[in-house]
Every structure is written in structure tokens, then in C-alpha cells.
Design a protein around this motif. Structure first.
Motif, PDB file in Angstrom:
ATOM      1  N   LYS A 223       0.820  -1.204   0.000  1.00 10.11           N
ATOM      2  CA  LYS A 223       0.000   0.000   0.000  1.00 10.11           C
ATOM      3  C   LYS A 223       0.861   1.265   0.000  1.00 10.11           C
ATOM      4  O   LYS A 223       0.552   2.265  -0.681  1.00 10.11           O
ATOM      5  N   LEU A 224       1.953   1.227   0.749  1.00  9.31           N
ATOM      6  CA  LEU A 224       2.863   2.375   0.763  1.00  9.31           C
ATOM      7  C   LEU A 224       3.469   2.619  -0.607  1.00  9.31           C
ATOM      8  O   LEU A 224       3.598   3.771  -1.057  1.00  9.31           O
ATOM      9  N   LEU A 225       3.833   1.530  -1.302  1.00 12.95           N
ATOM     10  CA  LEU A 225       4.396   1.655  -2.646  1.00 12.95           C
ATOM     11  C   LEU A 225       3.365   2.227  -3.618  1.00 12.95           C
ATOM     12  O   LEU A 225       3.704   3.029  -4.503  1.00 12.95           O
ATOM     13  N   GLU A 226       2.097   1.836  -3.433  1.00 11.93           N
ATOM     14  CA  GLU A 226       1.047   2.390  -4.290  1.00 11.93           C
ATOM     15  C   GLU A 226       0.900   3.892  -4.099  1.00 11.93           C
ATOM     16  O   GLU A 226       0.703   4.639  -5.055  1.00 11.93           O
ATOM     17  N   LEU A 227       1.009   4.349  -2.826  1.00  8.63           N
ATOM     18  CA  LEU A 227       0.913   5.789  -2.555  1.00  8.63           C
ATOM     19  C   LEU A 227       2.076   6.557  -3.162  1.00  8.63           C
ATOM     20  O   LEU A 227       1.912   7.666  -3.657  1.00  8.63           O
TER      21      LEU A 227
END
Length: 232
Positions: free
Chosen positions: A225-229
């Protein structure tokens, strides 16, 4: 004893060399396009030009035969250099025996499973029959004799060293027997867990696996999820 030792060493090298020479003989007969031709073992092992019916085809290399050829060559080299370094006397029988067993397995298998005939699909070579020649059996026998004389040389040479040490060392067979005796005595000292302990320890392992798996999933989900942000 030293004479017998030297004879075994020389015979091991001779049979190892003989087995290697067999790879340069006709290993198999291929019937294709209405013509039968014999193929050399090294051509099947390393790949190369193969003529049949007056036309040259490029054969794909057989990894099985190539591996067996390399085992034989390494075993022969180790046997030759064992004249200079006695440490190599342990490795040569291992390579020789492994090569002999491997080659025997290849001989007992159908040649279709050993020799790579992908060329027939790529260049229009329609193979109808594929059979081993007698040289494959000769190679197998030579490899087993190579291994047998290499082992004999190892045992005799070890016996000579032990005799010269005046009882300070043990021969290889005695060391093997001693190892299994020590192993047997150590096994008797093992305290085996009871049924309740087995169930308890199994549950602990399963619970820990679930916890660690859940923890890894949480970290993976969060980092995803952090990588998506970051990439959004």
C-alpha cells in the motif's frame, strides 16, 4: 604389496582412459529418411554435425552424455595426478563410481530419453529408429573396472600407510566400522519424547508458523500500500 598397489593404480588409469575413448566411438545407430548411420558419442554429448543420407544436420547436445563424459574425464585426471598427490586418491574412486552408475542408468534407459533429437523437428530429420551400439556397454564395463581398481588402490595404499605407522592409524574399513559403532552408541543415548510432548511441540510449531506468516502478510500488505501511494 607396493607392487600390487602400483598395478591397481595403473589399471585404474588404463580403464578410465579406455572408458573415455569409448565416447569417441559409435554410440548409437540412427535410422532416418530411409538411411541408417552411426553417431559418435562426443557428437551426441557436445552437439555437432551429423551426416545421414548425404546431408549434414546439427545435433543438439545431450546433457546426460555430456555430464557422464565430464565425470569420466575428471575421474581420469584425478587418478593420473594421484601419482603426485595422494589426497586425490579419495576423489578418483568417487567420480569413477558415480560415472559408472550414471552411464549404466543411461544404457538401461531408452536412447530416445538420452540422445537429444530436437534436430528432427527443426531440420526435417524424420528419425524412425534409434539404438545403442556395443560400445556403450563397453564404456559401462570400463567405468566399473576403473572404479574398482581405483578403490583397490585406495584401500591397499591406505593399508601400507597404516602398516608403516605401526598401529598409530586405522585402515579405512576399520574407521568405517568404528564410526558406525560410535554412531550406534550415540543413538542409544537419545531420549525420545512421549506422545504428549510430540503433540505439544507440534502445536507450538504450528502456532508460531501461523504467527510469523500473519506478520509477514501484514508487512507485505503495508509495504504494498505504501508503494502504491508513492507511485500514485
Amino acid at each position: 604389496m607396493k607392487t600390487a598397489n602400483r598395478i591397481c593404480q595403473v589399471l585404474a588409469i588404463a580403464f578410465g582412459l579406455g572408458a573415455l575413448v569409448m565416447f569417441f566411438m559409435n554410440f548409437a545407430e540412427i535410422t532416418a529418411n530411409g538411411t541408417t548411420e552411426s553417431g559418435v558419442g562426443t557428437v551426441f554429448a557436445f552437439g555437432g554435425k551429423f551426416e545421414i543420407g548425404g546431408k549434414a544436420y546439427t545435433m543438439a547436445k545431450s546433457t546426460h552424455l555430456l555430464f557422464c563424459f565430464l565425470l569420466t574425464a575428471v575421474g581420469l585426471v584425478l587418478s593420473i595426478f594421484s601419482f603426485k598427490s595422494k589426497r586425490l586418491r579419495y576423489a578418483a574412486p568417487g567420480f569413477g563410481l558415480f560415472a559408472a552408475i550414471y552411464m549404466l542408468v543411461l544404457r538401461l534407459r531408452e536412447p530416445w530419453n538420452v540422445i537429444d533429437l530436437r534436430v528432427e523437428k527443426n531440420m526435417g530429420l524424420a528419425v524412425t529408429e534409434l539404438e545403442y551400439t556395443i560400445f556403450v556397454w563397453i564404456c559401462v564395463i570400463a567405468l566399473f573396472l576403473f572404479a574398482a581398481f581405483a578403490i583397490a588402490y585406495l584401500l591397499i595404499d591406505d593399508y601400507i600407510e597404516v602398516a608403516a605407522s605401526k598401529g598409530e592409524k586405522l585402515t579405512i574399513p576399520k574407521r568405517v566400522v568404528r564410526f558406525f559403532r560410535d554412531y550406534k552408541s550415540e543413538v542409544k543415548k537419545i531420549v525420545w519424547p512421549g506422545p504428549r510432548d510430540i503433540v505439544k511441540n507440534t502445536l507450538i510449531v504450528l502456532i508460531m508458523c501461523l504467527l510469523i506468516g500473519a506478520l509477514i502478510w501484514v508487512f507485505d500488505f503495508g509495504l504494498g500500500k505504501l508503494l502504491e501511494l508513492i507511485l500514485a
